[in-house]
Design a protein around this motif. Structure first.
Motif, short mmCIF file in Angstrom:
data_model
loop_
_atom_site.label_atom_id
_atom_site.label_comp_id
_atom_site.label_asym_id
_atom_site.label_seq_id
_atom_site.Cartn_x
_atom_site.Cartn_y
_atom_site.Cartn_z
N GLY A 91 0.86 -1.24 -0.07
CA GLY A 91 0.17 0.07 0.16
C GLY A 91 0.93 1.39 -0.16
O GLY A 91 0.34 2.33 -0.06
N SER A 92 2.08 1.20 -0.12
CA SER A 92 3.06 2.22 -0.17
C SER A 92 3.63 2.26 -1.46
O SER A 92 3.49 1.55 -2.21
N ALA A 93 4.03 3.65 -1.97
CA ALA A 93 4.70 3.77 -3.08
C ALA A 93 6.33 3.33 -3.25
O ALA A 93 6.68 3.10 -4.45
N THR A 94 6.75 3.18 -2.14
CA THR A 94 8.14 2.77 -2.10
C THR A 94 8.23 1.65 -0.70
O THR A 94 7.52 1.58 0.13
N PRO A 95 9.28 0.70 -1.04
CA PRO A 95 9.56 -0.10 0.31
C PRO A 95 9.88 0.66 1.46
O PRO A 95 9.75 -0.10 2.65
N MET A 96 10.23 2.09 1.42
CA MET A 96 10.53 2.73 2.60
C MET A 96 9.34 2.74 3.65
O MET A 96 9.42 2.75 4.71
N GLY A 97 8.13 3.13 2.84
CA GLY A 97 7.10 3.12 3.52
C GLY A 97 6.32 1.76 3.92
O GLY A 97 5.18 1.84 4.87
N ALA A 98 7.07 0.78 3.53
CA ALA A 98 6.52 -0.45 3.77
C ALA A 98 7.59 -1.34 4.73
O ALA A 98 7.28 -2.81 4.75
N GLN A 99 8.41 -0.55 5.33
CA GLN A 99 9.42 -1.29 6.18
C GLN A 99 9.00 -2.20 7.25
O GLN A 99 9.51 -3.36 7.23
N GLN A 100 7.94 -1.91 7.94
CA GLN A 100 7.48 -2.82 8.97
C GLN A 100 7.01 -3.97 8.53
O GLN A 100 6.99 -5.10 9.03
#
Length: 386
Positions: free
Chosen positions: A81-90
């Motif tokens: 649901g995020s534009a990059t893996p940084m927003g999906a780190q958890q």
């Protein structure tokens, strides 16, 4: 682990923005490099640039598949649901902790998302190409390329994007992944056909027999690419060890269940685990067909070499056929090295490009394949006519 929605369109604008950013650098270069060129020449340059970047995208797609990164982000178009893996780190941390060598890791997530950004960037370039071609066609109806070519290409790349989404949401379903590969290489052929149609690439006369042979080699090449894609998507590359024999046998035991098209990865149509002998069959069929395709390519290149204006293309076919042989053997005897595997996909794509180019710039003459060859001069040819 928490469940993930297969489709989450919340980050779609950000993903499209990332794709636009990827397209900006080549676009800026193209605008500056051809700022004083006529409109037709600028469009030709944009077509060739898009062709080059599409080839790069195919190579990166092969890299994504071969590093098992196709499910690095298990939803589409973003990553959890995020534009990059940084927003999906958890989410990625949780998945990687549960399965350290599994399909979801930070590295694989980045590879998958970069592939999506690149694909979106190519889509942006094709959209621009389509709009500009329509505008030029309206001003100059005699323009060399019909507006429907880039329009069809735009529809084609949208279909390719749909198959890319299904690749993720259907969990690497072999038929979908293979079609995704074929559509990607088909996009390369479409762009090559358009590039040839611009002023400067005029027809070369080729004996009718050799041109029919060229079409036959082209059809066999596509069949072999489909078989190769089926080998790769079913992870059957190492199912046949040794060369020239297969698992110590010249004709291994065959099980044709592996060629059932509509089935999940690693399973039969009945949901059972696909036996190893079925994977061996997939590999053996691809390996056996390779000799027929190789012979056809060598033969047609030998024929084209007799046409003065087609000699460079003939040499390119020979070189690429040799590359395919070398990388195919390397995949078997060196246990599927990543570089060789990516080059194998790249070589197949380059062969499609060269043969598409050869077909588009040639036409049959009225003599037999054993007769003399007449050549039409290209406007790029500065040598005096004979």
């Amino acid at each position: 682990m928490t469940t993930v929605d297969l489709y989450n369109l919340n980050p779609i604008l950000q993903v499209m923005g990332a794709g636009l950013a990827f397209a900006l650098l080549p676009l800026i270069w193209w605008v500056w490099r051809h700022r004083h060129a006529p409109s037709g020449r600028r469009l030709q340059a944009l077509t060739v640039l898009t062709l080059f970047l599409t080839f790069d995208l195919i190579l990166f797609g092969a890299f994504t598949r071969l590093t098992d990164s196709g499910l690095g982000c298990p939803d589409w178009p973003g990553c959890y649901g995020s534009a990059t893996p940084m927003g999906a780190q958890q989410h990625i941390d949780a998945a990687q902790s549960a399965m350290p060598t599994g399909p979801v890791t930070h590295g694989k997530a980045w590879i998958e998302m970069v592939h999506r950004y690149l694909a979106t960037g190519v889509g942006v370039l094709i959209l621009i190409l389509s709009v500009m071609t329509w505008r030029l066609r309206r001003k100059n109806p005699a323009h060399a390329v019909s507006s429907w070519w880039p329009t069809f290409t735009l529809l084609w790349v949208c279909m390719q994007g749909a198959f890319g989404a299904l690749t993720v949401t259907m969990k690497l379903f072999p038929a979908i992944v293979t079609l995704h590969l074929l559509f990607g290489i088909g996009l390369l052929a479409l762009l090559a056909a358009q590039a040839v149609r611009y002023e400067g690439w005029q027809s070369r006369l080729v004996p009718s027999g050799w041109r029919k042979g060229l079409w036959l080699a082209y059809a066999l090449l596509w069949l072999q690419i489909a078989l190769g894609g089926w080998v790769s998507t079913n992870y059957a590359v190492l199912a046949c060890t040794g060369f020239p024999s297969c698992n110590g046998s010249w004709l291994p035991t065959l099980d044709w269940q592996g060629f059932a098209l509509w089935r999940d990865l690693g399973h039969t149509v009945h949901g059972e685990v696909l036996p190893f002998v079925a994977l061996t069959t997939i590999h053996f069929v691809h390996r056996s067909a390779a000799w027929m395709v190789l012979a056809a390519l060598v033969a047609v290149a030998w024929g084209l070499r007799r046409v003065p204006s087609m000699q460079k293309l003939a040499h390119a076919v020979w070189a690429l056929a040799a590359l395919q042989l070398a990388t195919g053997l390397s995949n078997v005897v060196l246990d599927w090295p990543l570089v060789a595997a990516v080059l194998h996909t790249g070589g197949a794509s380059a062969l499609v490009l060269v043969l598409t180019w050869a077909l588009c710039i040639s036409r049959s003459d009225s003599v037999s394949s054993s007769g003399p060859v007449v050549r039409e001069r290209s406007s790029f040819d500065s040598r005096p006519a004979a």
